[in-house]
Design a protein around this motif. Structure first.
Motif, PDB file in Angstrom:
ATOM      1  N   ARG A 181      -4.888   6.147   4.247  1.00 44.81           N
ATOM      2  CA  ARG A 181      -5.052   4.884   4.971  1.00 44.81           C
ATOM      3  C   ARG A 181      -5.862   5.089   6.236  1.00 44.81           C
ATOM      4  O   ARG A 181      -6.729   4.269   6.563  1.00 44.81           O
ATOM      5  CB  ARG A 181      -3.686   4.270   5.300  1.00 44.81           C
ATOM      6  CG  ARG A 181      -2.890   3.862   4.067  1.00 44.81           C
ATOM      7  CD  ARG A 181      -1.678   3.013   4.401  1.00 44.81           C
ATOM      8  NE  ARG A 181      -0.863   3.482   5.504  1.00 44.81           N
ATOM      9  CZ  ARG A 181       0.142   4.348   5.395  1.00 44.81           C
ATOM     10  NH1 ARG A 181       0.443   4.865   4.216  1.00 44.81           N
ATOM     11  NH2 ARG A 181       0.843   4.704   6.445  1.00 44.81           N
ATOM     12  N   ASP A 233       0.853  -1.187   0.000  1.00 43.47           N
ATOM     13  CA  ASP A 233       0.000   0.000   0.000  1.00 43.47           C
ATOM     14  C   ASP A 233       0.891   1.240   0.000  1.00 43.47           C
ATOM     15  O   ASP A 233       1.558   1.532   0.987  1.00 43.47           O
ATOM     16  CB  ASP A 233      -0.874  -0.034   1.252  1.00 43.47           C
ATOM     17  CG  ASP A 233      -1.936   1.039   1.297  1.00 43.47           C
ATOM     18  OD1 ASP A 233      -1.855   2.016   0.519  1.00 43.47           O
ATOM     19  OD2 ASP A 233      -2.855   0.908   2.124  1.00 43.47           O
ATOM     20  N   ASN A 291      -4.444   4.939  -4.408  1.00 39.14           N
ATOM     21  CA  ASN A 291      -5.867   5.268  -4.285  1.00 39.14           C
ATOM     22  C   ASN A 291      -6.684   4.747  -5.458  1.00 39.14           C
ATOM     23  O   ASN A 291      -7.724   4.115  -5.266  1.00 39.14           O
ATOM     24  CB  ASN A 291      -6.066   6.787  -4.182  1.00 39.14           C
ATOM     25  CG  ASN A 291      -5.603   7.336  -2.861  1.00 39.14           C
ATOM     26  OD1 ASN A 291      -5.703   6.690  -1.837  1.00 39.14           O
ATOM     27  ND2 ASN A 291      -5.073   8.550  -2.893  1.00 39.14           N
ATOM     28  N   THR A 297     -11.914  -4.771   4.233  1.00 31.51           N
ATOM     29  CA  THR A 297     -11.033  -3.683   4.651  1.00 31.51           C
ATOM     30  C   THR A 297     -11.014  -3.675   6.173  1.00 31.51           C
ATOM     31  O   THR A 297     -11.874  -4.294   6.821  1.00 31.51           O
ATOM     32  CB  THR A 297     -11.504  -2.315   4.129  1.00 31.51           C
ATOM     33  OG1 THR A 297     -12.784  -2.017   4.676  1.00 31.51           O
ATOM     34  CG2 THR A 297     -11.551  -2.279   2.606  1.00 31.51           C
ATOM     35  N   PHE A 308      -7.090   1.046  -4.226  1.00 29.26           N
ATOM     36  CA  PHE A 308      -7.835   0.710  -3.011  1.00 29.26           C
ATOM     37  C   PHE A 308      -9.318   1.014  -3.174  1.00 29.26           C
ATOM     38  O   PHE A 308     -10.161   0.262  -2.686  1.00 29.26           O
ATOM     39  CB  PHE A 308      -7.278   1.483  -1.802  1.00 29.26           C
ATOM     40  CG  PHE A 308      -8.059   1.217  -0.551  1.00 29.26           C
ATOM     41  CD1 PHE A 308      -7.786   0.096   0.212  1.00 29.26           C
ATOM     42  CD2 PHE A 308      -9.084   2.068  -0.156  1.00 29.26           C
ATOM     43  CE1 PHE A 308      -8.529  -0.168   1.363  1.00 29.26           C
ATOM     44  CE2 PHE A 308      -9.819   1.804   0.994  1.00 29.26           C
ATOM     45  CZ  PHE A 308      -9.545   0.687   1.749  1.00 29.26           C
ATOM     46  N   GLU A 313      -7.698   0.025   5.230  1.00 31.19           N
ATOM     47  CA  GLU A 313      -6.594  -0.712   4.633  1.00 31.19           C
ATOM     48  C   GLU A 313      -7.054  -2.099   4.228  1.00 31.19           C
ATOM     49  O   GLU A 313      -8.059  -2.598   4.727  1.00 31.19           O
ATOM     50  CB  GLU A 313      -5.440  -0.815   5.634  1.00 31.19           C
ATOM     51  CG  GLU A 313      -4.883   0.533   6.026  1.00 31.19           C
ATOM     52  CD  GLU A 313      -3.791   0.475   7.084  1.00 31.19           C
ATOM     53  OE1 GLU A 313      -3.638  -0.571   7.751  1.00 31.19           O
ATOM     54  OE2 GLU A 313      -3.083   1.475   7.240  1.00 31.19           O
ATOM     55  N   ILE A 314      -6.315  -2.714   3.358  1.00 29.91           N
ATOM     56  CA  ILE A 314      -6.557  -4.109   2.984  1.00 29.91           C
ATOM     57  C   ILE A 314      -5.856  -4.974   4.022  1.00 29.91           C
ATOM     58  O   ILE A 314      -4.664  -4.778   4.280  1.00 29.91           O
ATOM     59  CB  ILE A 314      -6.014  -4.410   1.572  1.00 29.91           C
ATOM     60  CG1 ILE A 314      -6.774  -3.592   0.519  1.00 29.91           C
ATOM     61  CG2 ILE A 314      -6.112  -5.910   1.272  1.00 29.91           C
ATOM     62  CD1 ILE A 314      -6.228  -3.714  -0.894  1.00 29.91           C
ATOM     63  N   TRP A 319     -11.061  -1.760  -4.834  1.00 31.25           N
ATOM     64  CA  TRP A 319     -11.139  -2.880  -3.890  1.00 31.25           C
ATOM     65  C   TRP A 319     -12.331  -2.673  -2.951  1.00 31.25           C
ATOM     66  O   TRP A 319     -13.155  -3.575  -2.777  1.00 31.25           O
ATOM     67  CB  TRP A 319      -9.830  -2.961  -3.105  1.00 31.25           C
ATOM     68  CG  TRP A 319      -9.798  -3.940  -1.973  1.00 31.25           C
ATOM     69  CD1 TRP A 319     -10.308  -3.758  -0.723  1.00 31.25           C
ATOM     70  CD2 TRP A 319      -9.216  -5.243  -1.986  1.00 31.25           C
ATOM     71  NE1 TRP A 319     -10.071  -4.872   0.048  1.00 31.25           N
ATOM     72  CE2 TRP A 319      -9.412  -5.792  -0.714  1.00 31.25           C
ATOM     73  CE3 TRP A 319      -8.552  -5.986  -2.953  1.00 31.25           C
ATOM     74  CZ2 TRP A 319      -8.958  -7.062  -0.363  1.00 31.25           C
ATOM     75  CZ3 TRP A 319      -8.104  -7.254  -2.613  1.00 31.25           C
ATOM     76  CH2 TRP A 319      -8.303  -7.780  -1.332  1.00 31.25           C
TER      77      TRP A 319
END
Length: 131
Positions: A42, A35, A85, A122, A112, A47-48, A115
């Motif tokens: 974040r 990331d 992003n 997340t 992200f 976050e992942i 995602w």
């Protein structure tokens, strides 16, 4: 097309970019998710799970297979998925990682935000980036 658009397109020409769903599959198979978003993103967006935050300014040193400052376990065989992003800066970063000796580096299409929009997991963000 602007020169920056051409620059990004040229970087993407050498990548096999991955969708959010494919990134999730790779994550479960042990790929390294990186990331590169700023801390503020974040912290506010999340976050992942399992992704490592590495500020863009440190990326090459932390991931180059022959760097004394590389993350543990990083090698030329590593599968690395970089994300930002929305998937622009990450394309440039993934291309740079390939040039440094990580031929399996790529990036997450849409970053992200794609995602999260896909409903993939997340977690609350805000962890400090790795030095």
């Amino acid at each position: 097309m602007s020169s920056v658009d051409t620059f990004v397109e040229d970087a993407r020409a050498g990548l096999r970019r991955v969708s959010p769903q494919e990134t999730d599959k790779l994550r479960h198979e042990g790929a390294l998710l990186i990331d590169i978003r700023p801390h503020a993103n974040r912290a506010s967006e999340g976050e992942i799970p399992g992704a490592l935050p590495v500020e863009r300014i440190h990326l090459e040193w932390r991931l180059s297979p022959d760097s004394e400052w590389r993350l543990p376990g990083v090698s030329a065989e590593s599968v690395v998925v970089v994300f930002c992003n929305e998937g622009y800066a990450s394309s440039l970063a993934a291309r740079d990682l390939q040039l440094l000796g990580l031929p399996r580096a790529t990036d997450l299409v849409g970053g992200f935000r794609a995602w999260a929009a896909a409903g993939l997991p997340t977690e609350p963000g805000g962890q400090a980036a790795l030095p």
